[in-house]
Scaffold this motif. Structure first.
Motif, PDB file in Angstrom:
ATOM      1  N   ILE A 126     -56.005 -22.453  35.670  1.00  0.00           N
ATOM      2  CA  ILE A 126     -56.690 -21.981  36.331  1.00  0.00           C
ATOM      3  C   ILE A 126     -56.745 -21.719  38.076  1.00  0.00           C
ATOM      4  O   ILE A 126     -56.995 -22.634  38.335  1.00  0.00           O
ATOM      5  CB  ILE A 126     -58.350 -22.512  36.128  1.00  0.00           C
ATOM      6  N   SER A 127     -56.697 -20.610  38.558  1.00  0.00           N
ATOM      7  CA  SER A 127     -57.158 -20.794  40.255  1.00  0.00           C
ATOM      8  C   SER A 127     -58.082 -20.759  40.927  1.00  0.00           C
ATOM      9  O   SER A 127     -58.948 -21.389  40.283  1.00  0.00           O
ATOM     10  CB  SER A 127     -55.927 -19.035  40.475  1.00  0.00           C
ATOM     11  N   ASP A 128     -58.037 -21.239  42.094  1.00  0.00           N
ATOM     12  CA  ASP A 128     -58.929 -21.875  42.444  1.00  0.00           C
ATOM     13  C   ASP A 128     -60.067 -20.318  42.857  1.00  0.00           C
ATOM     14  O   ASP A 128     -60.765 -20.632  43.777  1.00  0.00           O
ATOM     15  CB  ASP A 128     -58.767 -21.708  44.403  1.00  0.00           C
ATOM     16  N   GLU A 129     -59.562 -19.673  42.389  1.00  0.00           N
ATOM     17  CA  GLU A 129     -60.917 -18.336  42.497  1.00  0.00           C
ATOM     18  C   GLU A 129     -62.037 -18.093  41.261  1.00  0.00           C
ATOM     19  O   GLU A 129     -62.495 -17.497  41.598  1.00  0.00           O
ATOM     20  CB  GLU A 129     -59.864 -16.618  42.263  1.00  0.00           C
ATOM     21  N   TYR A 130     -61.302 -19.085  40.563  1.00  0.00           N
ATOM     22  CA  TYR A 130     -62.956 -19.618  39.193  1.00  0.00           C
ATOM     23  C   TYR A 130     -63.132 -21.228  40.056  1.00  0.00           C
ATOM     24  O   TYR A 130     -62.767 -21.745  39.560  1.00  0.00           O
ATOM     25  CB  TYR A 130     -61.881 -19.548  38.277  1.00  0.00           C
ATOM     26  N   ASP A 131     -64.419 -21.300  39.146  1.00  0.00           N
ATOM     27  CA  ASP A 131     -65.067 -22.210  39.042  1.00  0.00           C
ATOM     28  C   ASP A 131     -64.848 -22.901  37.389  1.00  0.00           C
ATOM     29  O   ASP A 131     -65.459 -22.020  36.693  1.00  0.00           O
ATOM     30  CB  ASP A 131     -66.517 -22.665  39.112  1.00  0.00           C
ATOM     31  N   VAL A 132     -64.995 -23.868  36.704  1.00  0.00           N
ATOM     32  CA  VAL A 132     -64.554 -24.236  35.353  1.00  0.00           C
ATOM     33  C   VAL A 132     -65.974 -24.543  34.872  1.00  0.00           C
ATOM     34  O   VAL A 132     -66.817 -25.369  35.796  1.00  0.00           O
ATOM     35  CB  VAL A 132     -63.536 -25.193  35.147  1.00  0.00           C
ATOM     36  N   ILE A 133     -66.878 -24.014  33.819  1.00  0.00           N
ATOM     37  CA  ILE A 133     -68.064 -24.439  33.825  1.00  0.00           C
ATOM     38  C   ILE A 133     -67.645 -25.336  32.456  1.00  0.00           C
ATOM     39  O   ILE A 133     -69.083 -25.730  32.754  1.00  0.00           O
ATOM     40  CB  ILE A 133     -69.146 -22.679  33.656  1.00  0.00           C
ATOM     41  N   GLY A 134     -67.181 -24.801  31.691  1.00  0.00           N
ATOM     42  CA  GLY A 134     -66.794 -26.000  30.448  1.00  0.00           C
ATOM     43  C   GLY A 134     -66.043 -25.922  29.535  1.00  0.00           C
ATOM     44  O   GLY A 134     -65.515 -24.392  29.640  1.00  0.00           O
ATOM     45  N   VAL A 135     -65.972 -26.624  28.880  1.00  0.00           N
ATOM     46  CA  VAL A 135     -65.447 -26.900  27.525  1.00  0.00           C
ATOM     47  C   VAL A 135     -66.584 -26.794  26.471  1.00  0.00           C
ATOM     48  O   VAL A 135     -67.053 -27.354  26.648  1.00  0.00           O
ATOM     49  CB  VAL A 135     -64.388 -27.991  27.567  1.00  0.00           C
ATOM     50  N   ILE A 136     -66.450 -25.823  25.754  1.00  0.00           N
ATOM     51  CA  ILE A 136     -67.630 -25.057  24.458  1.00  0.00           C
ATOM     52  C   ILE A 136     -66.105 -25.244  22.820  1.00  0.00           C
ATOM     53  O   ILE A 136     -65.165 -24.545  22.959  1.00  0.00           O
ATOM     54  CB  ILE A 136     -67.998 -24.660  24.189  1.00  0.00           C
ATOM     55  N   SER A 137     -66.510 -26.515  22.040  1.00  0.00           N
ATOM     56  CA  SER A 137     -66.161 -26.759  21.455  1.00  0.00           C
ATOM     57  C   SER A 137     -67.035 -26.582  19.968  1.00  0.00           C
ATOM     58  O   SER A 137     -68.427 -27.147  20.033  1.00  0.00           O
ATOM     59  CB  SER A 137     -66.339 -28.543  20.507  1.00  0.00           C
ATOM     60  N   SER A 138     -67.334 -25.451  18.835  1.00  0.00           N
ATOM     61  CA  SER A 138     -67.871 -25.121  18.203  1.00  0.00           C
ATOM     62  C   SER A 138     -67.534 -25.098  16.425  1.00  0.00           C
ATOM     63  O   SER A 138     -65.975 -25.385  16.173  1.00  0.00           O
ATOM     64  CB  SER A 138     -67.782 -23.522  18.168  1.00  0.00           C
ATOM     65  N   GLY A 139     -67.970 -25.473  16.096  1.00  0.00           N
ATOM     66  CA  GLY A 139     -68.150 -25.719  13.847  1.00  0.00           C
ATOM     67  C   GLY A 139     -68.735 -25.720  13.407  1.00  0.00           C
ATOM     68  O   GLY A 139     -69.973 -26.390  14.240  1.00  0.00           O
ATOM     69  N   PHE A 140     -68.080 -26.242  11.746  1.00  0.00           N
ATOM     70  CA  PHE A 140     -69.864 -27.117  11.160  1.00  0.00           C
ATOM     71  C   PHE A 140     -70.255 -28.478  12.072  1.00  0.00           C
ATOM     72  O   PHE A 140     -68.928 -29.478  10.980  1.00  0.00           O
ATOM     73  CB  PHE A 140     -69.169 -26.990   9.857  1.00  0.00           C
ATOM     74  N   PRO A 141     -71.021 -29.283  11.519  1.00  0.00           N
ATOM     75  CA  PRO A 141     -71.569 -29.956  12.097  1.00  0.00           C
ATOM     76  C   PRO A 141     -71.390 -31.048  10.662  1.00  0.00           C
ATOM     77  O   PRO A 141     -71.544 -30.887  10.206  1.00  0.00           O
ATOM     78  CB  PRO A 141     -72.881 -30.283  12.334  1.00  0.00           C
ATOM     79  N   GLU A 142     -70.050 -32.422  11.414  1.00  0.00           N
ATOM     80  CA  GLU A 142     -70.339 -33.293  10.433  1.00  0.00           C
ATOM     81  C   GLU A 142     -71.391 -33.663  10.064  1.00  0.00           C
ATOM     82  O   GLU A 142     -72.422 -34.490   9.185  1.00  0.00           O
ATOM     83  CB  GLU A 142     -68.680 -34.163  11.086  1.00  0.00           C
TER      84      GLU A 142
END
Length: 161
Positions: A126-142
């Motif tokens: 990820i270059s310095d031209e971008y902000d990281v907003i977050g990592v999104i994990s997705s799935g059926f909840p345990e």
């Protein structure tokens, strides 16, 4: 479920079932997320799906709760500080739209900041031209945690003359 129920029942899910999610559904929710408000239609968000090798390199302590789908959301910084702030806000709205669309169909999510570190930015290229907003994990909840109490909105509202 109506939208108020979706908003009020959505939770951060920390452990997911191994059941896969149809990628076309994920794309449908991401497409719905693009209807987020964004100043001057900048649509500053971009998505980076993480495969098993990248997930291993990032070395998240819980492997993202074993979620079957994990992606990073980044936002173009913009030309000015004001544009950057507007882009971050718009991309946060994009993420919320995705999370609500997924929850409406029984898919839980978790928003993590693990990709913000320079080490992980480098792994993800990820270059310095971008902000990281977050990592999104997705799935059926345990499991779905109980809601945490909220401060009454009346304590947060002020009326100005």
């Amino acid at each position: 479920m109506n939208i108020l129920d979706i908003i009020k029942t959505r939770r951060n899910i920390k452990k997911f079932k191994k059941d896969p999610i149809d990628k076309s559904k994920v794309m449908e929710w991401l497409d719905a997320a693009t209807w987020a408000p964004n100043h001057k239609m900048t649509e500053p968000w971009e998505i980076l799906f993480l495969g098993p090798e990248t997930r291993e390199q990032i070395n998240h302590k819980t492997n993202f709760g074993d979620a079957p789908v994990v992606f990073v959301v980044i936002s173009k910084k913009g030309k000015t500080e004001v544009e950057r702030e507007e882009n971050i806000a718009a991309t946060a709205c994009f993420v919320q739209n995705y999370m609500l669309a997924a929850w409406a169909e029984g898919i839980g999510t978790f928003w993590s900041s693990v990709a913000i570190s320079q080490r992980n930015r480098d792994i993800l290229n990820i270059s310095d031209e971008y902000d990281v907003i977050g990592v999104i994990s997705s799935g059926f909840p345990e499991e779905i945690p109980e809601p945490k109490p909220r401060v009454a909105i009346t304590e947060k509202v002020k009326e100005l003359n």
